[in-house]
Design an enzyme around this catalytic site. Structure first.
Site, PDB file in Angstrom:
ATOM      1  N   GLU A   1     -16.450  -5.063 -48.503  1.00 51.06           N
ATOM      2  CA  GLU A   1     -17.341  -5.883 -49.323  1.00 51.06           C
ATOM      3  C   GLU A   1     -17.845  -7.102 -48.556  1.00 51.06           C
ATOM      4  O   GLU A   1     -19.007  -7.480 -48.665  1.00 51.06           O
ATOM      5  CB  GLU A   1     -16.647  -6.315 -50.621  1.00 51.06           C
ATOM      6  CG  GLU A   1     -16.444  -5.191 -51.635  1.00 51.06           C
ATOM      7  CD  GLU A   1     -17.744  -4.724 -52.296  1.00 51.06           C
ATOM      8  OE1 GLU A   1     -18.784  -5.414 -52.180  1.00 51.06           O
ATOM      9  OE2 GLU A   1     -17.723  -3.654 -52.921  1.00 51.06           O
TER      10      GLU A   1
ATOM     11  N   GLU B   1     -20.465  -5.886 -46.153  1.00 52.73           N
ATOM     12  CA  GLU B   1     -21.703  -5.476 -46.816  1.00 52.73           C
ATOM     13  C   GLU B   1     -22.499  -6.660 -47.341  1.00 52.73           C
ATOM     14  O   GLU B   1     -23.721  -6.686 -47.273  1.00 52.73           O
ATOM     15  CB  GLU B   1     -21.396  -4.538 -48.002  1.00 52.73           C
ATOM     16  CG  GLU B   1     -21.018  -3.134 -47.578  1.00 52.73           C
ATOM     17  CD  GLU B   1     -20.758  -2.213 -48.768  1.00 52.73           C
ATOM     18  OE1 GLU B   1     -20.444  -1.043 -48.529  1.00 52.73           O
ATOM     19  OE2 GLU B   1     -20.857  -2.669 -49.929  1.00 52.73           O
ATOM     20  N   GLU B   2     -21.784  -7.641 -47.895  1.00 55.22           N
ATOM     21  CA  GLU B   2     -22.493  -8.744 -48.546  1.00 55.22           C
ATOM     22  C   GLU B   2     -22.908  -9.844 -47.582  1.00 55.22           C
ATOM     23  O   GLU B   2     -23.832 -10.606 -47.867  1.00 55.22           O
ATOM     24  CB  GLU B   2     -21.636  -9.334 -49.680  1.00 55.22           C
ATOM     25  CG  GLU B   2     -21.391  -8.333 -50.790  1.00 55.22           C
ATOM     26  CD  GLU B   2     -20.749  -8.949 -52.029  1.00 55.22           C
ATOM     27  OE1 GLU B   2     -20.530 -10.175 -52.054  1.00 55.22           O
ATOM     28  OE2 GLU B   2     -20.462  -8.191 -52.965  1.00 55.22           O
TER      29      GLU B   2
END
Lengths: 281, 281
Positions: free
Chosen positions: A154, A157-158
């Site tokens: 995460e 990805e972010e």
């Protein structure tokens, strides 16, 4: 396989499970009327054989058979995008069938650099949209994914930042967060390995590209957001993260554990520092 | 509520969700043909309105409508005994719908009395059946149940002992434990309030009455079981439990947290002792 004919009606092919029950997986199209007849004949046989639970897995392409199964007294056990599992209990006693999955697992990542800047994002959808609130990168772990791997993924990805998982600082259980389901949210401490915020479009789903703004934000500025006084969850999470750096707060770190029953390795998260210290005298 | 008529075809009543989508809950019987027409007309409208996800919740008594919904391109999202939830994504981009619940949540209870005896059970079903292994009381938490409440309930059901929840000592995540689903198992420390082992039949399900033997067992004897050398999970759990008593091991204790988005209280589990200590100088 239990299979065969009973007069003119064909029985459903079934395999036995470990708990005195049978599992039917429908793999070919059938006329709903013929299917109902076969199911009734099969139930008769299984009742005679003192079977207990009966599981029927129907791929979504045979959704025309769902109603036939329900009409025989089955109920829904669970469903995934490609199939539905229905179940029935033959004995007259209360059923002892296992329950469906009840929780989704979320992760939030506390990532701080040596300048006491914390990695934060703004979401363009969801509850905080348009609020200007900067928050930790969060996400839902995928089916079969370790929560530590989910936290690393995460963050990448972010924000584009590579990070190493260190420990679970805290977790929250909440209920009815998504229809009747519950949620376990793990606050994870990660150590950044890269520092340039640059989300690579090729690395993330197209749909997500425009969902996030991100930055390294001085921790004092992060803590001073007015949302902290309204959301004591966010306040606690920040306090715990800071306590890690300022007070040597101990969370839970993963250790690999095995089982004689399975080849699969899983992780036990525990307070390793406390466990490994010398006994109190 | 978005509702109304489009020519002769009635639209399905829908409420908007927080993510640009709509949710339809079918509450009245409908002819499958009429339902299909209404669904098609509604999808047309929602497409025009740039809606994203479309959720349809069908109670099991309307299982005759499942096929109609699937025929319009919907897929299964999840199912519970009394309903199935189907979903559709209107935009041409990849969907960003939340995933289904992925985990079941189990609890194990470490309960020790002042004589350094630990509360243990023998199961008559399951993986350890017939092995003679004495193990902690364990169980699966119910839908919507706090894990702390689940631990108290399981101890009461399996042994008749009343106990108070103190903290989570450790937890394990494992995968593919039940079909494709994962499992989170929380090792909980409980303080016994009563000491007489006497399972009241009236307090537990009939089916469970004969599943357990239980006793207070000296911790040394418990630790000396040969299974400890084969199952490092059991060994770790015992070590952590003992460390609590001998080294002041800190697990995670629950604190209530609220949200501006919800009236519901939930619990954040964290290392309260470390959090509340004075900063390192």
């Amino acid at each position: 396989m239990l299979s065969g004919n009973l007069g003119e009606v064909s029985l459903l092919p079934a395999v036995e499970d470990d708990y005195g029950g049978v599992i039917v997986e429908v793999t070919d199209p059938m006329d709903p009327g013929d299917f109902s007849s076969s199911l009734r004949a099969s139930l008769s046989l299984w009742r005679h054989q003192n079977k207990k639970g009966v599981w029927i897995k129907l791929p979504i392409q045979y959704s025309n058979l769902v109603h036939s199964v329900v009409q025989e007294g089955f109920w829904y056990h669970h469903a995934e995008p490609t199939y539905i599992m229905l179940v029935y209990w033959i004995p007259s006693t209360k059923h002892t069938l296992p329950i469906n999955a009840t929780h989704r697992v979320g992760v939030g990542a506390f990532v701080m650099n040596d300048n006491k800047e914390i990695l934060v994002v703004q979401e363009k959808t969801g509850k905080f949209r348009g609020s200007g609130v900067w928050k930790l990168p969060t996400g839902v772990v995928d089916q079969g994914e370790d929560l530590s791997a989910g936290a690393i993924r995460e963050v990448k990805e972010e924000t584009g930042i590579d990070a190493e998982f260190l420990e679970v600082l805290a977790f929250r259980q909440s209920h009815r967060t998504f229809f009747d389901k519950s949620d376990l949210f793990f606050v994870c401490l990660l150590r950044p390995i890269s520092f340039d915020i640059s989300v690579q479009e090729s690395e993330i789903e197209a749909a997500r590209v425009d969902l996030f703004l991100c930055q390294w934000m001085p921790i004092d500025e992060y803590m001073a957001q007015s949302v902290m006084s309204k959301q004591n969850l966010m306040k606690y999470i920040s306090d715990v993260g800071l306590a890690k750096f300022e007070k040597g707060y101990n969370g839970f770190t993963p250790v690999g554990v095995g089982s004689v029953f399975s080849d699969r390795k899983s992780y036990l998260y525990l307070n390793s520092k406390d466990l490994n210290q010398a006994p109190e005298s």
